[in-house]
Structures are given as structure tokens and as C-alpha cells.
Design an enzyme around this catalytic site. Structure first.
Site, PDB file in Angstrom:
ATOM      1  N   HIS A 135       0.844  -1.208   0.000  1.00 49.65           N
ATOM      2  CA  HIS A 135       0.000   0.000   0.000  1.00 49.65           C
ATOM      3  C   HIS A 135       0.876   1.253   0.000  1.00 49.65           C
ATOM      4  O   HIS A 135       0.634   2.201  -0.748  1.00 49.65           O
ATOM      5  CB  HIS A 135      -0.874   0.051   1.267  1.00 49.65           C
ATOM      6  CG  HIS A 135      -1.930  -1.007   1.364  1.00 49.65           C
ATOM      7  ND1 HIS A 135      -2.092  -1.803   2.469  1.00 49.65           N
ATOM      8  CD2 HIS A 135      -2.900  -1.379   0.488  1.00 49.65           C
ATOM      9  CE1 HIS A 135      -3.116  -2.610   2.286  1.00 49.65           C
ATOM     10  NE2 HIS A 135      -3.619  -2.393   1.086  1.00 49.65           N
ATOM     11  N   ARG A 141      -1.821  -5.841  -8.051  1.00 52.24           N
ATOM     12  CA  ARG A 141      -0.644  -6.651  -7.736  1.00 52.24           C
ATOM     13  C   ARG A 141      -0.374  -7.683  -8.817  1.00 52.24           C
ATOM     14  O   ARG A 141       0.766  -7.984  -9.146  1.00 52.24           O
ATOM     15  CB  ARG A 141      -0.847  -7.379  -6.399  1.00 52.24           C
ATOM     16  CG  ARG A 141      -0.865  -6.472  -5.207  1.00 52.24           C
ATOM     17  CD  ARG A 141      -1.408  -7.178  -4.006  1.00 52.24           C
ATOM     18  NE  ARG A 141      -2.796  -7.581  -4.233  1.00 52.24           N
ATOM     19  CZ  ARG A 141      -3.584  -8.103  -3.321  1.00 52.24           C
ATOM     20  NH1 ARG A 141      -3.119  -8.337  -2.108  1.00 52.24           N
ATOM     21  NH2 ARG A 141      -4.826  -8.427  -3.590  1.00 52.24           N
ATOM     22  N   SER A 175      -3.078  -7.925   3.211  1.00 50.40           N
ATOM     23  CA  SER A 175      -3.320  -7.687   4.638  1.00 50.40           C
ATOM     24  C   SER A 175      -3.788  -8.981   5.305  1.00 50.40           C
ATOM     25  O   SER A 175      -3.418  -9.283   6.437  1.00 50.40           O
ATOM     26  CB  SER A 175      -4.388  -6.610   4.823  1.00 50.40           C
ATOM     27  OG  SER A 175      -3.946  -5.401   4.263  1.00 50.40           O
ATOM     28  N   LYS A 180     -17.587  -6.480   7.008  1.00 60.70           N
ATOM     29  CA  LYS A 180     -16.279  -7.125   7.068  1.00 60.70           C
ATOM     30  C   LYS A 180     -15.766  -7.044   8.499  1.00 60.70           C
ATOM     31  O   LYS A 180     -15.726  -5.948   9.066  1.00 60.70           O
ATOM     32  CB  LYS A 180     -15.314  -6.353   6.159  1.00 60.70           C
ATOM     33  CG  LYS A 180     -14.692  -7.178   5.047  1.00 60.70           C
ATOM     34  CD  LYS A 180     -13.750  -6.296   4.249  1.00 60.70           C
ATOM     35  CE  LYS A 180     -13.048  -7.028   3.151  1.00 60.70           C
ATOM     36  NZ  LYS A 180     -12.162  -6.151   2.384  1.00 60.70           N
TER      37      LYS A 180
HETATM   38  O1  PNS Z   1      -8.903  -2.725   0.404  1.00 61.02           O
HETATM   39  P1  PNS Z   1     -10.186  -3.223  -0.204  1.00 61.02           P
HETATM   40  O2  PNS Z   1     -10.986  -3.990   0.846  1.00 61.02           O
HETATM   41  O3  PNS Z   1      -9.969  -4.010  -1.461  1.00 61.02           O
HETATM   42  O4  PNS Z   1     -11.051  -1.919  -0.597  1.00 61.02           O
HETATM   43  C1  PNS Z   1     -12.321  -2.045  -1.183  1.00 61.02           C
HETATM   44  C2  PNS Z   1     -13.043  -0.688  -1.172  1.00 61.02           C
HETATM   45  C3  PNS Z   1     -13.142  -0.135   0.231  1.00 61.02           C
HETATM   46  C4  PNS Z   1     -12.309   0.292  -2.044  1.00 61.02           C
HETATM   47  C5  PNS Z   1     -14.460  -0.943  -1.779  1.00 61.02           C
HETATM   48  O5  PNS Z   1     -15.090  -1.975  -1.076  1.00 61.02           O
HETATM   49  C6  PNS Z   1     -15.345   0.302  -1.747  1.00 61.02           C
HETATM   50  O6  PNS Z   1     -15.169   1.192  -2.531  1.00 61.02           O
HETATM   51  N1  PNS Z   1     -16.295   0.351  -0.786  1.00 61.02           N
HETATM   52  C7  PNS Z   1     -17.191   1.478  -0.638  1.00 61.02           C
HETATM   53  C8  PNS Z   1     -18.619   1.094  -1.029  1.00 61.02           C
HETATM   54  C9  PNS Z   1     -18.844   1.289  -2.517  1.00 61.02           C
HETATM   55  O7  PNS Z   1     -18.687   2.355  -3.070  1.00 61.02           O
HETATM   56  N2  PNS Z   1     -19.225   0.185  -3.176  1.00 61.02           N
HETATM   57  C10 PNS Z   1     -19.425   0.159  -4.606  1.00 61.02           C
HETATM   58  C11 PNS Z   1     -18.099  -0.060  -5.324  1.00 61.02           C
HETATM   59  S1  PNS Z   1     -18.355  -0.953  -6.753  1.00 61.02           S
END
Ligand code: PNS
Length: 159
Positions: free
Chosen positions: A17, A90, A128, A41
Site C-alpha cells: 500500500h 498486484r 493484509s 467485514k
Molecule cells: O482494500 P479493499 O478492501 O480491497 O477496498 C475495497 C473498497 C473499500 C475500495 C471498496 O469496497 C469500496 O469502494 N467500498 C465502498 C462502497 C462502494 O462504493 N461500493 C461500490 C463499489 S463498486
């Protein structure tokens, strides 16, 4: 002023990150690292702990700020006046999910452009989730996460 969001769970932040953040800093005037609140989560660290860890490890980057966001990413992008969302890629295996998310976000808001940045190859296998597993089983995570995170994992996993 060109601002980009770098959203994620960051439970906890890894060297991968941080590598992406350091790359994004070179491309934008301001980077807002946004810690997503996801009630579904279960996380090892609270949102506030994750925010504080990110602030510590980004302390050498003056154009980076760390915020928490609830709800939709596209709304956070509007709120913070970001012209782009940064996501790390990645490996090819990340691509399908990331592509879906980028297309969905652009459908929800045509102003939401997603930019993918690749971390150094030595970080391409980091996650993570794996780091939490290694730490919980007593393994050494110091090659994979910044020092404050090593300490936080040690404290949390020794309980
Ligand atoms: O580190 P991660 O868990 O891969 O991050 C995922 C994240 C937080 C970027 C994604 O789940 C997100 O954007 N969540 C916010 C809710 C949202 O906007 N959902 C629609 C996205 S398609």
C-alpha cells in the site's frame, strides 16, 4: 489542484500500500487515503486504529492526508473533490474485481476515473489478510509491513 483518493480497508496498511501511495504522490498534488468503513467485514483493527497507523506511516509525505469514509466511494470522491481514484494492481488475479469496481463506479458517476498503479514486484504477493494470519501464528511480518504496524500486530496478536 489535482486530488486523488486512495481507498481501501487497510487492515492493516502494508509495504505494498505504501509503495502505491508513494507512486501516487508523484502524480497528484494531493492524495487522500480513505479508510472505508465496512460493517459487513470483520476487521482486526478499528477504523480509528487504521487511520492512525496510516497517518504514522505516511508522515514523510506532506501531500498525503488520511480520512475515514462511510458509504459509496463515488460520494467520497465528490466530497473530497477528487478527479481520480487510485487502486493498486498486484497481479492479473486482481484485475477482474478491480475492473468490475472501476466500471461500476464510473457508471455511478461519470466523473469517477480509476487509475491503477502497480507496486514493486517484491510486494506483488502481499495481502493484509496473509499478514494477519502470519502475525497471529507468531511469524515475522517485519519484511512486509512498516515498523508501527509490526508493533501494532505484535500487541494485538499477543492478547
Ligand atoms: O482494500 P479493499 O478492501 O480491497 O477496498 C475495497 C473498497 C473499500 C475500495 C471498496 O469496497 C469500496 O469502494 N467500498 C465502498 C462502497 C462502494 O462504493 N461500493 C461500490 C463499489 S463498486
Amino acid at each position: 489542484m489535482r486530488t486523488a483518493l486512495y481507498p481501501g480497508s487497510f487492515d492493516p496498511v502494508t509495504n505494498g500500500h505504501l509503495d502505491v501511495i508513494e507512486r501516487a504522490v508523484l502524480l497528484f498534488d494531493k492524495i487522500i487515503v480513505t479508510v472505508a468503513v465496512n460493517e459487513e467485514k470483520s476487521a482486526l483493527f478499528s477504523v480509528e486504529e487504521r487511520r492512525l497507523m496510516l497517518e504514522k506511516v505516511c508522515g514523510h509525505l506532506p501531500t498525503v492526508t488520511v480520512k475515514v469514509f462511510h458509504g459509496l466511494l463515488v460520494e467520497a470522491a465528490k466530497q473530497f473533490r477528487a478527479c481520480a481514484v487510485i487502486r493498486g494492481l498486484r497481479a492479473v488475479s486482481d484485475f477482474e474485481y478491480e475492473f468490475q469496481m472501476a466500471m461500476m463506479n464510473r457508471t455511478l458517476s461519470d466523473k469517477c476515473e480509476t487509475l491503477f498503479l502497480m507496486p514493486k514486484p517484491e510486494f506483488s504477493f502481499l495481502s493484509s489478510k496473509m499478514i494477519k494470519e502470519i502475525a497471529s501464528l507468531g511469524g515475522d511480518v517485519s519484511p512486509f509491513v512498516p515498523e508501527p504496524v509490526v508493533k501494532a500486530l505484535r500487541t494485538r496478536c499477543s492478547r
